[in-house]
Scaffold this motif. Structure first.
Motif, PDB file in Angstrom:
ATOM      1  N   TYR A 469     101.853  81.919  -4.462  1.00 33.09           N
ATOM      2  CA  TYR A 469     100.722  82.581  -4.021  1.00 33.09           C
ATOM      3  C   TYR A 469     100.724  82.931  -2.392  1.00 33.09           C
ATOM      4  O   TYR A 469     100.363  84.246  -2.085  1.00 33.09           O
ATOM      5  CB  TYR A 469      99.459  81.668  -4.181  1.00 33.09           C
ATOM      6  CG  TYR A 469      98.001  82.341  -3.782  1.00 33.09           C
ATOM      7  CD1 TYR A 469      97.197  83.017  -4.545  1.00 33.09           C
ATOM      8  CD2 TYR A 469      97.586  82.171  -2.551  1.00 33.09           C
ATOM      9  CE1 TYR A 469      96.159  83.567  -4.200  1.00 33.09           C
ATOM     10  CE2 TYR A 469      96.307  82.941  -2.036  1.00 33.09           C
ATOM     11  CZ  TYR A 469      95.760  83.551  -2.967  1.00 33.09           C
ATOM     12  OH  TYR A 469      94.363  84.007  -2.605  1.00 33.09           O
ATOM     13  N   SER A 472     103.280  85.879  -1.949  1.00 33.24           N
ATOM     14  CA  SER A 472     102.709  87.116  -2.421  1.00 33.24           C
ATOM     15  C   SER A 472     101.667  87.616  -1.650  1.00 33.24           C
ATOM     16  O   SER A 472     101.477  89.089  -1.459  1.00 33.24           O
ATOM     17  CB  SER A 472     102.262  87.170  -3.949  1.00 33.24           C
ATOM     18  OG  SER A 472     101.034  86.394  -4.036  1.00 33.24           O
ATOM     19  N   HIS A 473     100.829  87.057  -0.808  1.00 38.45           N
ATOM     20  CA  HIS A 473      99.577  87.328  -0.163  1.00 38.45           C
ATOM     21  C   HIS A 473     100.043  87.342   1.338  1.00 38.45           C
ATOM     22  O   HIS A 473      99.395  88.480   2.040  1.00 38.45           O
ATOM     23  CB  HIS A 473      98.649  86.614  -0.483  1.00 38.45           C
ATOM     24  CG  HIS A 473      97.748  86.635  -1.646  1.00 38.45           C
ATOM     25  ND1 HIS A 473      98.540  86.055  -2.829  1.00 38.45           N
ATOM     26  CD2 HIS A 473      96.707  87.224  -1.929  1.00 38.45           C
ATOM     27  CE1 HIS A 473      97.608  86.474  -3.950  1.00 38.45           C
ATOM     28  NE2 HIS A 473      96.599  87.132  -3.547  1.00 38.45           N
ATOM     29  N   ALA A 476     101.470  90.904   2.936  1.00 38.51           N
ATOM     30  CA  ALA A 476     100.589  92.088   3.160  1.00 38.51           C
ATOM     31  C   ALA A 476     100.024  91.970   4.608  1.00 38.51           C
ATOM     32  O   ALA A 476      99.439  92.829   5.104  1.00 38.51           O
ATOM     33  CB  ALA A 476      99.419  92.294   2.480  1.00 38.51           C
ATOM     34  N   SER A 477     100.180  90.983   5.290  1.00 38.37           N
ATOM     35  CA  SER A 477      99.658  90.630   6.530  1.00 38.37           C
ATOM     36  C   SER A 477     100.533  90.439   7.556  1.00 38.37           C
ATOM     37  O   SER A 477     100.357  90.802   8.783  1.00 38.37           O
ATOM     38  CB  SER A 477      98.923  89.303   6.597  1.00 38.37           C
ATOM     39  OG  SER A 477      97.798  89.473   5.849  1.00 38.37           O
ATOM     40  N   THR A 503      93.696  84.544   9.235  1.00 33.17           N
ATOM     41  CA  THR A 503      94.047  85.143   7.835  1.00 33.17           C
ATOM     42  C   THR A 503      94.950  84.334   7.356  1.00 33.17           C
ATOM     43  O   THR A 503      94.832  83.903   5.995  1.00 33.17           O
ATOM     44  CB  THR A 503      94.503  86.451   7.947  1.00 33.17           C
ATOM     45  OG1 THR A 503      93.744  87.469   8.521  1.00 33.17           O
ATOM     46  CG2 THR A 503      94.788  87.124   6.613  1.00 33.17           C
ATOM     47  N   ILE A 507      94.741  82.251   3.647  1.00 29.08           N
ATOM     48  CA  ILE A 507      95.580  82.697   2.374  1.00 29.08           C
ATOM     49  C   ILE A 507      96.212  81.144   1.980  1.00 29.08           C
ATOM     50  O   ILE A 507      96.058  80.854   0.776  1.00 29.08           O
ATOM     51  CB  ILE A 507      96.679  83.438   2.779  1.00 29.08           C
ATOM     52  CG1 ILE A 507      96.405  84.923   2.928  1.00 29.08           C
ATOM     53  CG2 ILE A 507      97.907  83.222   1.754  1.00 29.08           C
ATOM     54  CD1 ILE A 507      97.418  85.940   3.507  1.00 29.08           C
ATOM     55  N   HIS A 510      93.140  79.422  -0.066  1.00 33.09           N
ATOM     56  CA  HIS A 510      93.132  79.725  -1.430  1.00 33.09           C
ATOM     57  C   HIS A 510      94.260  79.448  -2.233  1.00 33.09           C
ATOM     58  O   HIS A 510      93.867  79.152  -3.440  1.00 33.09           O
ATOM     59  CB  HIS A 510      93.096  81.490  -1.463  1.00 33.09           C
ATOM     60  CG  HIS A 510      91.699  82.190  -0.853  1.00 33.09           C
ATOM     61  ND1 HIS A 510      90.533  81.968  -1.361  1.00 33.09           N
ATOM     62  CD2 HIS A 510      91.548  83.017   0.376  1.00 33.09           C
ATOM     63  CE1 HIS A 510      89.612  82.424  -0.714  1.00 33.09           C
ATOM     64  NE2 HIS A 510      90.201  83.233   0.294  1.00 33.09           N
TER      65      HIS A 510
END
Length: 542
Positions: A469, A472-473, A476-477, A503, A507, A510
């Motif tokens: 997780y 993959s997330h 983008a940051s 941020t 992540i 989450h």
């Protein structure tokens, strides 16, 4: 006697009861300072061996930051768990041949030496390898304490000593995260392992001094005239094939789950080969159990075929595996979350983990009271514990992904921990009454072994879920290079710009919530497994 009545009979003192027990079984037990010194040494040995399961939970971030391997941090725990549970029965069997004193001293020496090696490790690979051997030593310590304590005192005193053993377990799990946090205040993570060296040396010195050479037959006045069977005959009874198959099945499966989706794709040759080898090994365990049971062999199997034919025990065993997942994942991942998401120190993380650490032994104690005093069937306790685990994991999955810690967090920990305590104690109480007497020792070992094996598997799954997780997330940051750096060292989050830092922590938050959602499934899976245990033929003693 003429003229006497019941009121004239003087009640037996505790010593009279003990003396009567001695006369019945003909065994000479230790007493006085020697008994107390031996008890203290055994409990200290058990404490440090069990502490190694939980003390690293608040140390993983610091350790992996220093060794640049945050992405594979769970291997530090898994390596110890696999060997810690994988050789329990072998140690006990070997002690029948070479004696209790020599085997527990050997096990403790192995634990001490490789604890020192862990403290001196210079890379994550070295640390994981040394943890494997440290787990073998810890397994021997655990196994031998369980064997020696019942032989150390007469039956009238065994209940009290058994409760002391439970207290040592609870205390070690409770103090582990907090002690790990204290040690890591100044980044001195090596003392998480080095602490075992002086403590273990003291315990070893006392064991060498106070355990009689031929314990527990050290003072039998008249020995049997029958000759003991040769050692090579006894060695033939050891189920080395079953032990290796069970260990291989666990190692292959855990390794596949650790690496798939992170270091390698699920379709990669390595992952596929590991899964195939794991499946073949598990089939080998079942096939070997059938062979030993149906053929005339002298081998005493690690996992007997009779277990597979016992519906109630198989339900208990499945429940044990499933409950091992949330227990181990919670002990390791909740303190890590406090550090990675909430930016707390290891000590602060350990202190905020206390609601779970306290509620779990409380649940275990209440479970025993319900069964022994209120005569509540253990299966009811187990089902209640499973429901509470499921609710607790579901609530934990709703925690804010921000740096803010809400007060409800501690209540959610209590529900999860209390449910696990009910479940684990209920299964331990039930087991002796659903297996044959000849299988009791192996059954109790299996319950412990499969719970921690389930925990190792669950930790591999949870780590995989989090890493997949986050990777993959985060892409983008931040830049791919920064992603790799953060997965190598969570401390690198602190050097990011404040906006990006928030941020990244969100992540991770989450990702940890997703782990809790996985635990919901394992908690719910315990309920149908518990229903397999339902039956009127399971009778508890009055």
């Amino acid at each position: 006697m003429e003229g006497s009545s019941l009121n004239d009979v003087e009640p037996l003192s505790e010593q009279d009861v003990v003396d009567e027990a001695l006369a019945r079984d003909g065994q000479h037990y230790l007493a006085g300072w020697r008994l107390h010194a031996m008890t203290a040494a055994l409990f200290l040995s058990l404490f440090i061996a069990t502490l190694e399961v939980s003390i690293v939970s608040t140390s993983l971030v610091t350790i992996t930051n220093a060794l640049h391997a945050f992405g594979i941090s769970s291997w530090i725990v898994v390596a110890y768990l696999l060997t810690y549970t994988g050789s329990l029965i072998i140690w006990a069997k070997v002690s029948d041949i070479f004696g209790r004193k020599s085997i527990i001293c050997l096990a403790l020496l192995v634990f001490i030496v490789f604890s020192g090696a862990c403290g001196a490790a210079q890379s994550i690979i070295q640390l994981v390898i040394f943890r494997v051997f440290q787990g073998i030593g810890g397994s021997g310590v655990y196994s031998m304490v369980m064997v020696i304590v019942p032989e150390m005192v007469p039956k009238p005193k065994f209940a009290a000593y058994s409760s002391f053993v439970s207290m040592v377990f609870a205390l070690s799990y409770l103090l582990g995260p907090v002690l790990g946090g204290v040690i890591n205040i100044n980044g001195a993570w090596r003392w998480v392992f080095l602490l075992n060296v002086p403590c273990g040396a003291v315990a070893l010195a006392f064991l060498l001094l106070v355990i009689p050479r031929a314990f527990p037959d050290h003072a039998v006045i008249e020995r049997s005239k029958e000759k003991s069977p040769p050692k090579n005959m006894i060695l033939r009874k050891l189920d080395f094939v079953g032990f290796l198959l069970l260990l291989a099945a666990s190692v292959f499966l855990v390794t596949a789950l650790e690496e798939a989706g992170t270091q390698y794709k699920w379709s990669s040759a390595l992952v596929v080969i590991l899964l195939v080898l794991a499946a073949l090994s598990w089939l080998g365990v079942i096939g070997w159990s059938w062979f030993v049971d149906h053929k005339e062999t002298s081998v005493e199997p690690v996992f007997t075929w009779r277990f597979l034919q016992n519906r109630v025990f198989m339900g208990a065993l499945l429940n044990t595996i499933f409950s091992g997942v949330p227990f181990t994942v919670a002990v390791i991942e909740i303190p890590q979350r406090f550090q990675a998401v909430n930016a707390l120190s290891p000590l602060q993380a350990g202190l905020r983990f206390l609601p779970f650490a306290l509620s779990s032994p409380v649940g275990a104690g209440i479970s025993s009271v319900f069964v022994s005093k209120l005569k509540v069937p253990p299966v009811v306790i187990v089902i209640l514990g499973s429901i509470l685990q499921t609710i607790g994991a579901a609530l934990m999955s709703t925690l804010p992904a921000s740096q803010i810690i809400i007060a409800e967090n501690y209540g959610y920990q209590v529900i999860l921990g209390f449910g696990l305590g009910l479940n684990i104690a209920g299964l331990m109480v039930l087991t002796p009454f659903v297996v044959e007497k000849r299988d009791l020792a192996v059954a109790m070992g299996a319950v412990t072994q499969f719970r921690i094996m389930g925990g190792a598997l669950g930790l591999a799954i949870a780590t995989n879920v989090l890493n997949t997780y986050v990777k993959s997330h985060l892409s983008a940051s931040i830049a791919p290079q920064q992603v790799s750096t953060i997965l190598s060292s969570a401390e690198e989050i602190n050097v990011l710009d404040p906006a990006v830092r928030s941020t990244v922590r969100a992540i991770f938050g989450h990702g940890y919530n997703l782990q809790m959602k996985v635990l919901i499934g394992f908690g719910a899976a315990q309920i149908p497994a518990s229903l397999l245990m339902w039956g009127n033929h399971v009778k508890m003693p009055e």
